[in-house]
Each structure stands twice: as C-alpha cells, then as structure tokens.
Design a protein around this motif. Structure first.
Motif, PDB file in Angstrom:
ATOM      1  N   GLU A   3       0.825  -1.210   0.000  1.00 55.40           N
ATOM      2  CA  GLU A   3       0.000   0.000   0.000  1.00 55.40           C
ATOM      3  C   GLU A   3       0.856   1.256   0.000  1.00 55.40           C
ATOM      4  N   GLU A  21      -1.616  -2.330  -6.335  1.00 52.81           N
ATOM      5  CA  GLU A  21      -3.021  -2.763  -6.262  1.00 52.81           C
ATOM      6  C   GLU A  21      -3.076  -4.034  -5.411  1.00 52.81           C
ATOM      7  N   THR A  22      -3.612  -3.946  -4.180  1.00 53.11           N
ATOM      8  CA  THR A  22      -3.549  -5.086  -3.249  1.00 53.11           C
ATOM      9  C   THR A  22      -4.433  -6.259  -3.690  1.00 53.11           C
ATOM     10  N   ASP A  23      -5.463  -5.982  -4.515  1.00 48.87           N
ATOM     11  CA  ASP A  23      -6.337  -7.077  -4.968  1.00 48.87           C
ATOM     12  C   ASP A  23      -5.658  -7.965  -6.007  1.00 48.87           C
ATOM     13  N   ASN A  24      -4.617  -7.443  -6.669  1.00 49.47           N
ATOM     14  CA  ASN A  24      -3.942  -8.212  -7.730  1.00 49.47           C
ATOM     15  C   ASN A  24      -2.646  -8.873  -7.266  1.00 49.47           C
ATOM     16  N   GLU A  48       2.458  -8.009  -8.275  1.00 55.75           N
ATOM     17  CA  GLU A  48       1.214  -7.806  -9.018  1.00 55.75           C
ATOM     18  C   GLU A  48       1.155  -8.816 -10.144  1.00 55.75           C
TER      19      GLU A  48
END
Length: 191
Positions: free
Chosen positions: A111, A116-119, A160
């Motif tokens: 972060e 992008e933490t979702d990827n 990522e």
C-alpha cells in the motif's frame, strides 16, 4: 544500491513487488516450511483465508517433506487445485499466525508503494532454519540433556499479477525443397 536487509533473491519486477521478512522467529521451522509451501503462488486474499481456515481447523496443511510421525486426516484429501497432496497433514496454528502477520506486513508495504492489493500474488516465499536456542532439561540419575528450540527465518515477495500477453501468430516455417517434397508425399499419397 546497498540493501539494509539481505534476501535470498530479488523480485523479477521490483517496481511491481514488495517484500517482507522475519528473522529468528520463535516458531517451528518444519511446520512453518510446510505451511509456506501450501500458500506459495496463491493470491493474497486466498492465502489469508486459507491460513485463517487452518487456524479454525476447517482446512489442512499437507506435510510432504517433514512428515515423520505426522498423523493422517480425511481433510488432507480436499486440497486446492495444483497443490501436491499427502494423507499426512496438520493444523500448525502458530506457523499460520506468524505467516498471517508477515502477509499483513507485506500488504501494508504494498500500500505504501502504491500497488493494487487485490492483484497481489505470493511470488516467492522461503523458510530457513535459524540458530537453535538452548535450554536444558533434567533427566534421571542427575543427568542433563539439551532442550533446543528450532526457530526460523521467513521471507516473501508479493507481486502484481501480470496480464497475459497474446502470442503473435507466427509465419509458417520455411521448408527446404527436400522437406516440402517429403511432406507432399506423406499428405498426398494415401494409396
């Protein structure tokens, strides 16, 4: 660039990756190694839910290498796709908690870096043995035996997920006259 902390290797794309490391953690090396292998390559969210399920005894960690004396369980039959399986399995709670803490640390590093933490996927995870810590235990007839702990170092990278690139269509391979004649003979001659 001199790094403050040494890692076993560097991520392939440092701009799209983040790192986390724990040294001399007071948790069993063998259990932690097996737990780390079971989350390698998983997306961050899936790895987190998997470890939380292990703590709650809903999912199990298969013990593949350090499996001497490890009991068997029916839960070991239900493992994720692509993961090696073994009937020997356990629920190493402390190892799972330490790994969860390290994943949380790596996520906050991501972060800060603006990833992008979702990827994010766990692209590298490694567990090494640390120096044993000594204690003593008292035995019969006035003897003393060593009573050692087996701590470990853990390191991991979150990267990522890269979007797959479509492969360009290749031109047909140029054949020599001899090869072309042979191909015509095998394709055309059906008599």
């Amino acid at each position: 660039a001199s790094a403050m902390v040494k890692y076993a290797r560097e991520p392939e794309n440092p701009a799209k990756s983040c790192k986390a490391k724990g040294s001399d953690l007071r948790v069993h090396f063998k259990n932690t190694r097996e737990a780390a292998q079971s989350i390698k390559g998983l997306p961050l969210n899936k790895a987190r839910t998997f470890l939380e399920d292990v703590i709650a005894h809903k999912r199990v960690i298969p013990f593949l290498r350090f499996c001497g004396g490890v009991g068997r369980t029916a839960q070991a039959k239900v493992v994720r796709k692509g993961m090696k399986t073994a009937p020997t399995a356990r629920w190493p709670k402390k190892s799972a908690e330490f790994l969860l803490g390290l994943l949380r640390n790596a996520e906050s590093n991501a972060e800060v870096k603006g990833l992008e933490t979702d990827n994010l996927i766990i692209s590298h995870i490694q567990v090494n043995q640390a120096q044993h810590q000594r204690r003593r235990t008292y035995r019969a007839h006035g003897r003393i035996n060593p009573f050692m702990s087996c701590p470990c170092h853990i390191e991991l990278f979150l990267s990522e997920k890269e979007e797959p690139v479509a492969k360009p269509e290749a031109e047909p391979k140029k054949l020599s006259k001899k090869r072309a004649a042979r191909a015509r003979l095998t394709n055309g001659a059906t008599a």
